[in-house]
Design a protein around this motif. Sequence first.
Motif, PDB file in Angstrom:
ATOM      1  N   GLU A 121      -3.545 -10.017   8.950  1.00 51.62           N
ATOM      2  CA  GLU A 121      -3.512  -9.455   7.603  1.00 51.62           C
ATOM      3  C   GLU A 121      -3.530  -7.931   7.620  1.00 51.62           C
ATOM      4  OE1 GLU A 121      -6.058 -10.983   4.137  1.00 51.62           O
ATOM      5  OE2 GLU A 121      -7.032  -9.122   4.724  1.00 51.62           O
TER       6      GLU A 121
ATOM      7  N   THR B  64      -7.188 -13.303   2.167  1.00 52.66           N
ATOM      8  CA  THR B  64      -6.716 -14.655   1.857  1.00 52.66           C
ATOM      9  C   THR B  64      -7.885 -15.594   1.605  1.00 52.66           C
ATOM     10  OG1 THR B  64      -4.728 -14.335   3.208  1.00 52.66           O
ATOM     11  CG2 THR B  64      -5.357 -16.592   2.691  1.00 52.66           C
TER      12      THR B  64
ATOM     13  N   LYS C 147      -9.498 -14.750  -1.720  1.00 49.38           N
ATOM     14  CA  LYS C 147      -8.747 -15.219  -2.885  1.00 49.38           C
ATOM     15  C   LYS C 147      -8.893 -16.729  -3.079  1.00 49.38           C
ATOM     16  CE  LYS C 147      -5.163 -11.636  -2.757  1.00 49.38           C
ATOM     17  NZ  LYS C 147      -3.709 -11.367  -2.548  1.00 49.38           N
TER      18      LYS C 147
ATOM     19  N   GLN D 192      -3.095 -19.693   6.781  1.00 45.81           N
ATOM     20  CA  GLN D 192      -1.720 -19.210   6.769  1.00 45.81           C
ATOM     21  C   GLN D 192      -0.907 -19.870   5.657  1.00 45.81           C
ATOM     22  OE1 GLN D 192      -0.080 -19.748  10.672  1.00 45.81           O
ATOM     23  NE2 GLN D 192      -1.334 -18.144  11.610  1.00 45.81           N
TER      24      GLN D 192
ATOM     25  N   GLU E  82      -2.011 -18.420   2.322  1.00 45.00           N
ATOM     26  CA  GLU E  82      -1.574 -17.040   2.141  1.00 45.00           C
ATOM     27  C   GLU E  82      -0.210 -16.979   1.467  1.00 45.00           C
ATOM     28  OE1 GLU E  82      -1.174 -12.915   4.757  1.00 45.00           O
ATOM     29  OE2 GLU E  82      -1.203 -14.864   5.753  1.00 45.00           O
TER      30      GLU E  82
ATOM     31  N   GLU F 171       0.441 -15.616  -2.659  1.00 43.97           N
ATOM     32  CA  GLU F 171       1.116 -14.326  -2.684  1.00 43.97           C
ATOM     33  C   GLU F 171       1.392 -13.910  -4.131  1.00 43.97           C
ATOM     34  OE1 GLU F 171       4.998 -12.134  -0.656  1.00 43.97           O
ATOM     35  OE2 GLU F 171       4.594 -14.251  -0.305  1.00 43.97           O
TER      36      GLU F 171
END
Length: 308
Positions: free
Chosen positions: A13, A70, A73, A116, A119, A123
Amino acid sequence: MPPKADINKAGWEQSEFPILCETCLGSNPFVRMSKQEYGRSCGTCARPFTVFRWNPGAGARFKTTVICQTCAKIKNVCQTCLLDLEYGLPTQVRDTALALQHEAPTSDINREYYAQNMESKLEGNKSGLDSGRASSAGKEMLKQLARSDPYYKRNRPQICSFFVKGECNRGNECPYRHERPANNELAHQNIQDRYHGQNDPVARKILTTHAENQGLKPPDDVTITSIFLSSLSPDSTDVSIRTRVLQSLPTVQPTQIKSVVHVAKSRADAELAAQAWANGLEIDGETVGIKWGRSRTGVTKPSSLPPV
Protein backbone atom coordinates in the motif's frame (compact mmCIF):
# COMPACT_ATOMS: atom_id res chain seq x y z
CA MET A 1 12.54 -2.22 -9.52
CA PRO A 2 9.61 -0.09 -8.29
CA PRO A 3 7.35 -1.93 -5.81
CA LYS A 4 4.28 -1.77 -8.05
CA ALA A 5 6.24 -3.25 -10.98
CA ASP A 6 7.13 -6.32 -8.94
CA ILE A 7 4.23 -8.79 -8.99
CA ASN A 8 5.12 -9.94 -5.49
CA LYS A 9 4.82 -6.36 -4.20
CA ALA A 10 1.71 -5.34 -6.15
CA GLY A 11 -0.46 -5.53 -3.03
CA TRP A 12 1.74 -3.20 -0.99
CA GLU A 13 0.00 0.00 0.00
CA GLN A 14 0.98 3.56 -0.83
CA SER A 15 -0.93 6.48 0.69
CA GLU A 16 -0.57 10.22 1.16
CA PHE A 17 -2.44 10.73 4.45
CA PRO A 18 -3.58 8.36 7.22
CA ILE A 19 -7.12 7.54 8.31
CA LEU A 20 -7.29 8.84 11.88
CA CYS A 21 -9.80 9.75 14.55
CA GLU A 22 -9.84 13.22 16.10
CA THR A 23 -8.31 11.98 19.35
CA CYS A 24 -5.26 10.38 17.74
CA LEU A 25 -4.74 13.37 15.45
CA GLY A 26 -4.47 15.60 18.51
CA SER A 27 -5.46 19.12 19.45
CA ASN A 28 -2.62 20.83 17.60
CA PRO A 29 -3.95 22.22 14.28
CA PHE A 30 -0.40 22.28 12.85
CA VAL A 31 0.62 18.64 13.05
CA ARG A 32 3.93 17.68 11.54
CA MET A 33 4.07 14.10 10.26
CA SER A 34 6.82 11.85 9.02
CA LYS A 35 6.04 9.40 6.24
CA GLN A 36 7.80 6.14 5.47
CA GLU A 37 6.66 4.00 2.56
CA TYR A 38 6.47 0.30 3.36
CA GLY A 39 7.79 1.06 6.83
CA ARG A 40 6.23 -1.95 8.52
CA SER A 41 3.75 -4.77 7.99
CA CYS A 42 0.06 -4.31 8.80
CA GLY A 43 -0.95 -5.58 12.21
CA THR A 44 -3.88 -7.52 10.75
CA CYS A 45 -3.17 -8.54 7.13
CA ALA A 46 0.68 -8.47 7.39
CA ARG A 47 1.08 -6.51 4.13
CA PRO A 48 3.66 -3.68 4.04
CA PHE A 49 2.06 -0.24 4.07
CA THR A 50 2.95 3.45 4.37
CA VAL A 51 3.64 4.34 8.01
CA PHE A 52 2.93 7.81 9.45
CA ARG A 53 4.36 9.10 12.72
CA TRP A 54 3.52 12.35 14.54
CA ASN A 55 3.19 14.05 17.91
CA PRO A 56 -0.47 14.88 18.75
CA GLY A 57 0.45 17.78 21.05
CA ALA A 58 2.38 18.98 24.07
CA GLY A 59 2.88 16.33 26.72
CA ALA A 60 1.76 13.51 24.40
CA ARG A 61 3.71 10.53 23.10
CA PHE A 62 4.55 10.05 19.45
CA LYS A 63 1.87 8.02 17.69
CA THR A 64 2.08 5.85 14.59
CA THR A 65 -0.24 3.91 12.29
CA VAL A 66 -0.38 0.18 12.98
CA ILE A 67 -2.73 -1.13 10.27
CA CYS A 68 -3.07 -0.41 6.55
CA GLN A 69 -5.80 1.75 5.07
CA THR A 70 -7.56 -1.20 3.43
CA CYS A 71 -8.06 -2.93 6.79
CA ALA A 72 -9.12 0.39 8.32
CA LYS A 73 -11.76 0.92 5.61
CA ILE A 74 -13.12 -2.61 5.96
CA LYS A 75 -13.93 -2.01 9.62
CA ASN A 76 -14.27 1.81 9.47
CA VAL A 77 -11.70 2.25 12.22
CA CYS A 78 -8.75 4.51 12.99
CA GLN A 79 -5.38 3.27 11.76
CA THR A 80 -3.82 3.93 15.16
CA CYS A 81 -6.27 3.20 17.99
CA LEU A 82 -8.53 0.85 15.96
CA LEU A 83 -11.68 2.46 17.39
CA ASP A 84 -14.74 3.14 15.26
CA LEU A 85 -14.46 6.46 13.42
CA GLU A 86 -18.12 7.40 13.87
CA TYR A 87 -18.76 6.49 17.49
CA GLY A 88 -15.26 6.21 18.98
CA LEU A 89 -16.06 2.76 20.39
CA PRO A 90 -14.37 -0.64 20.08
CA THR A 91 -15.51 -2.70 17.09
CA GLN A 92 -16.95 -5.38 19.38
CA VAL A 93 -19.34 -2.85 20.94
CA ARG A 94 -20.40 -1.48 17.55
CA ASP A 95 -20.84 -4.90 15.94
CA THR A 96 -22.80 -6.21 18.93
CA ALA A 97 -25.18 -3.25 18.91
CA LEU A 98 -25.69 -3.26 15.12
CA ALA A 99 -25.65 -7.08 14.79
CA LEU A 100 -22.80 -6.97 12.28
CA GLN A 101 -20.66 -9.92 11.37
CA HIS A 102 -17.57 -9.63 9.18
CA GLU A 103 -15.93 -12.44 7.31
CA ALA A 104 -12.37 -11.18 7.64
CA PRO A 105 -10.15 -14.26 8.14
CA THR A 106 -7.74 -14.45 11.04
CA SER A 107 -5.36 -17.09 9.63
CA ASP A 108 -2.04 -16.11 8.03
CA ILE A 109 -2.89 -17.97 4.83
CA ASN A 110 -6.11 -16.17 3.96
CA ARG A 111 -5.90 -12.69 5.44
CA GLU A 112 -3.51 -11.22 2.84
CA TYR A 113 -5.58 -12.66 -0.02
CA TYR A 114 -8.76 -11.27 1.55
CA ALA A 115 -7.20 -7.83 1.99
CA GLN A 116 -6.12 -7.68 -1.65
CA ASN A 117 -9.63 -8.55 -2.86
CA MET A 118 -11.23 -6.00 -0.54
CA GLU A 119 -8.79 -3.32 -1.69
CA SER A 120 -10.15 -3.52 -5.22
CA LYS A 121 -13.76 -3.48 -3.98
CA LEU A 122 -13.20 -0.49 -1.69
CA GLU A 123 -11.41 1.62 -4.27
CA GLY A 124 -12.95 5.08 -4.09
CA ASN A 125 -15.11 4.22 -1.06
CA LYS A 126 -14.48 5.53 2.42
CA SER A 127 -15.70 2.48 4.30
CA GLY A 128 -16.81 -1.09 3.69
CA LEU A 129 -19.16 -1.02 6.66
CA ASP A 130 -22.87 -1.25 5.83
CA SER A 131 -25.06 -0.37 8.81
CA GLY A 132 -28.08 0.89 6.88
CA ARG A 133 -30.26 -2.05 7.93
CA ALA A 134 -29.30 -1.88 11.60
CA SER A 135 -32.09 -1.56 14.15
CA SER A 136 -32.94 1.80 15.66
CA ALA A 137 -32.44 0.37 19.17
CA GLY A 138 -28.87 -0.58 18.29
CA LYS A 139 -28.12 2.86 16.85
CA GLU A 140 -29.64 4.51 19.92
CA MET A 141 -27.43 2.35 22.12
CA LEU A 142 -24.32 3.51 20.23
CA LYS A 143 -25.39 7.16 20.54
CA GLN A 144 -25.64 6.75 24.31
CA LEU A 145 -22.22 5.09 24.55
CA ALA A 146 -20.40 7.33 22.05
CA ARG A 147 -17.94 9.91 23.33
CA SER A 148 -18.96 13.35 22.11
CA ASP A 149 -15.57 15.06 22.63
CA PRO A 150 -12.04 13.86 21.87
CA TYR A 151 -10.34 12.00 24.72
CA TYR A 152 -6.81 13.40 24.55
CA LYS A 153 -5.85 11.67 27.79
CA ARG A 154 -5.41 8.57 25.66
CA ASN A 155 -2.36 10.21 24.05
CA ARG A 156 -0.38 10.36 27.29
CA PRO A 157 3.14 8.86 27.37
CA GLN A 158 3.57 5.22 28.29
CA ILE A 159 4.42 4.18 31.84
CA CYS A 160 8.15 4.19 32.58
CA SER A 161 9.31 0.59 32.93
CA PHE A 162 12.39 1.68 34.91
CA PHE A 163 10.17 3.52 37.41
CA VAL A 164 8.15 0.35 37.94
CA LYS A 165 11.41 -1.46 38.73
CA GLY A 166 12.52 1.41 40.97
CA GLU A 167 15.52 2.17 38.77
CA CYS A 168 14.57 5.41 36.97
CA ASN A 169 16.92 8.29 37.88
CA ARG A 170 15.60 10.94 35.47
CA GLY A 171 13.06 12.40 37.85
CA ASN A 172 10.84 15.11 36.35
CA GLU A 173 12.85 15.06 33.11
CA CYS A 174 11.71 11.54 32.27
CA PRO A 175 9.43 11.63 29.18
CA TYR A 176 7.42 8.67 30.47
CA ARG A 177 4.78 8.53 33.19
CA HIS A 178 5.83 7.65 36.71
CA GLU A 179 2.82 5.56 37.72
CA ARG A 180 2.14 2.03 38.79
CA PRO A 181 0.38 0.02 36.06
CA ALA A 182 -3.06 -1.30 36.87
CA ASN A 183 -3.06 -5.08 37.08
CA ASN A 184 -6.48 -5.91 35.63
CA GLU A 185 -7.96 -7.33 32.44
CA LEU A 186 -7.72 -3.93 30.70
CA ALA A 187 -3.94 -4.32 30.77
CA HIS A 188 -4.19 -7.31 28.44
CA GLN A 189 -5.15 -5.88 25.04
CA ASN A 190 -3.91 -6.72 21.56
CA ILE A 191 -4.46 -5.58 17.99
CA GLN A 192 -6.11 -8.76 16.71
CA ASP A 193 -8.81 -8.90 19.40
CA ARG A 194 -9.51 -5.16 19.08
CA TYR A 195 -9.76 -5.26 15.28
CA HIS A 196 -11.83 -8.44 14.92
CA GLY A 197 -14.03 -7.60 17.93
CA GLN A 198 -13.33 -10.77 19.88
CA ASN A 199 -12.49 -11.02 23.58
CA ASP A 200 -11.79 -7.30 23.84
CA PRO A 201 -11.65 -6.43 27.58
CA VAL A 202 -12.48 -2.76 26.96
CA ALA A 203 -15.56 -3.68 24.92
CA ARG A 204 -16.62 -6.24 27.50
CA LYS A 205 -16.47 -3.62 30.25
CA ILE A 206 -18.47 -1.09 28.21
CA LEU A 207 -21.19 -3.61 27.29
CA THR A 208 -21.45 -5.00 30.80
CA THR A 209 -21.72 -1.56 32.39
CA HIS A 210 -24.35 -0.42 29.90
CA ALA A 211 -26.44 -3.56 30.40
CA GLU A 212 -26.34 -3.07 34.18
CA ASN A 213 -27.40 0.58 33.81
CA GLN A 214 -30.37 -0.58 31.76
CA GLY A 215 -31.48 -2.99 34.50
CA LEU A 216 -30.04 -6.14 32.91
CA LYS A 217 -27.37 -7.01 35.46
CA PRO A 218 -26.66 -10.77 35.27
CA PRO A 219 -28.20 -12.66 38.21
CA ASP A 220 -25.90 -14.09 40.85
CA ASP A 221 -27.33 -17.54 40.11
CA VAL A 222 -25.11 -18.77 37.25
CA THR A 223 -27.61 -21.51 36.37
CA ILE A 224 -30.01 -18.90 34.98
CA THR A 225 -29.62 -18.84 31.18
CA SER A 226 -33.10 -17.61 30.22
CA ILE A 227 -33.96 -14.26 28.65
CA PHE A 228 -37.66 -13.31 28.51
CA LEU A 229 -39.15 -10.91 25.98
CA SER A 230 -42.18 -8.77 26.83
CA SER A 231 -44.54 -6.43 24.91
CA LEU A 232 -44.47 -8.62 21.82
CA SER A 233 -46.43 -7.80 18.71
CA PRO A 234 -49.65 -9.83 18.23
CA ASP A 235 -48.31 -10.84 14.81
CA SER A 236 -45.14 -12.39 16.23
CA THR A 237 -44.67 -16.12 15.74
CA ASP A 238 -42.07 -18.61 16.91
CA VAL A 239 -40.40 -18.49 13.50
CA SER A 240 -40.23 -14.70 13.32
CA ILE A 241 -38.89 -14.47 16.86
CA ARG A 242 -36.21 -17.11 16.28
CA THR A 243 -35.18 -15.46 13.01
CA ARG A 244 -34.84 -12.03 14.60
CA VAL A 245 -32.90 -13.42 17.56
CA LEU A 246 -30.39 -15.11 15.28
CA GLN A 247 -30.06 -11.97 13.14
CA SER A 248 -29.30 -9.83 16.17
CA LEU A 249 -26.75 -12.31 17.53
CA PRO A 250 -24.58 -13.33 14.55
CA THR A 251 -22.02 -15.11 16.73
CA VAL A 252 -24.64 -17.43 18.24
CA GLN A 253 -25.34 -20.61 16.30
CA PRO A 254 -28.93 -21.88 15.86
CA THR A 255 -28.05 -24.99 17.84
CA GLN A 256 -27.20 -22.79 20.82
CA ILE A 257 -30.83 -21.68 21.15
CA LYS A 258 -32.40 -24.22 23.49
CA SER A 259 -36.00 -23.22 22.85
CA VAL A 260 -38.09 -20.11 22.40
CA VAL A 261 -38.58 -19.94 26.16
CA HIS A 262 -34.93 -20.55 27.09
CA VAL A 263 -33.09 -18.33 24.64
CA ALA A 264 -29.60 -19.70 25.22
CA LYS A 265 -28.06 -22.93 26.42
CA SER A 266 -25.06 -21.28 28.06
CA ARG A 267 -24.70 -18.38 30.47
CA ALA A 268 -22.19 -16.67 28.13
CA ASP A 269 -24.73 -16.53 25.28
CA ALA A 270 -27.41 -15.23 27.65
CA GLU A 271 -25.12 -12.43 28.85
CA LEU A 272 -24.26 -11.60 25.23
CA ALA A 273 -27.97 -11.32 24.42
CA ALA A 274 -28.56 -9.06 27.43
CA GLN A 275 -25.70 -6.77 26.37
CA ALA A 276 -26.84 -6.61 22.74
CA TRP A 277 -30.49 -5.98 23.65
CA ALA A 278 -29.90 -3.49 26.48
CA ASN A 279 -31.88 -0.82 24.58
CA GLY A 280 -34.58 -3.26 23.45
CA LEU A 281 -35.03 -5.58 20.51
CA GLU A 282 -37.19 -4.91 17.47
CA ILE A 283 -39.39 -7.84 16.43
CA ASP A 284 -42.09 -7.45 13.79
CA GLY A 285 -41.99 -3.67 14.05
CA GLU A 286 -42.30 -3.56 17.85
CA THR A 287 -39.58 -2.82 20.40
CA VAL A 288 -39.87 -5.57 22.98
CA GLY A 289 -38.66 -5.49 26.57
CA ILE A 290 -35.88 -7.70 27.88
CA LYS A 291 -35.87 -9.46 31.25
CA TRP A 292 -33.59 -12.02 32.83
CA GLY A 293 -35.20 -15.30 33.83
CA ARG A 294 -35.64 -16.32 37.44
CA SER A 295 -34.29 -19.16 39.47
CA ARG A 296 -36.23 -22.41 39.29
CA THR A 297 -36.31 -22.77 43.03
CA GLY A 298 -38.36 -20.49 45.22
CA VAL A 299 -39.73 -18.07 42.62
CA THR A 300 -42.23 -18.90 39.90
CA LYS A 301 -42.18 -17.24 36.51
CA PRO A 302 -44.57 -14.28 36.29
CA SER A 303 -47.58 -14.77 34.09
CA SER A 304 -47.56 -11.10 33.00
CA LEU A 305 -44.44 -11.68 30.95
CA PRO A 306 -45.24 -14.09 28.14
CA PRO A 307 -42.16 -16.26 27.50
CA VAL A 308 -40.63 -16.11 24.06
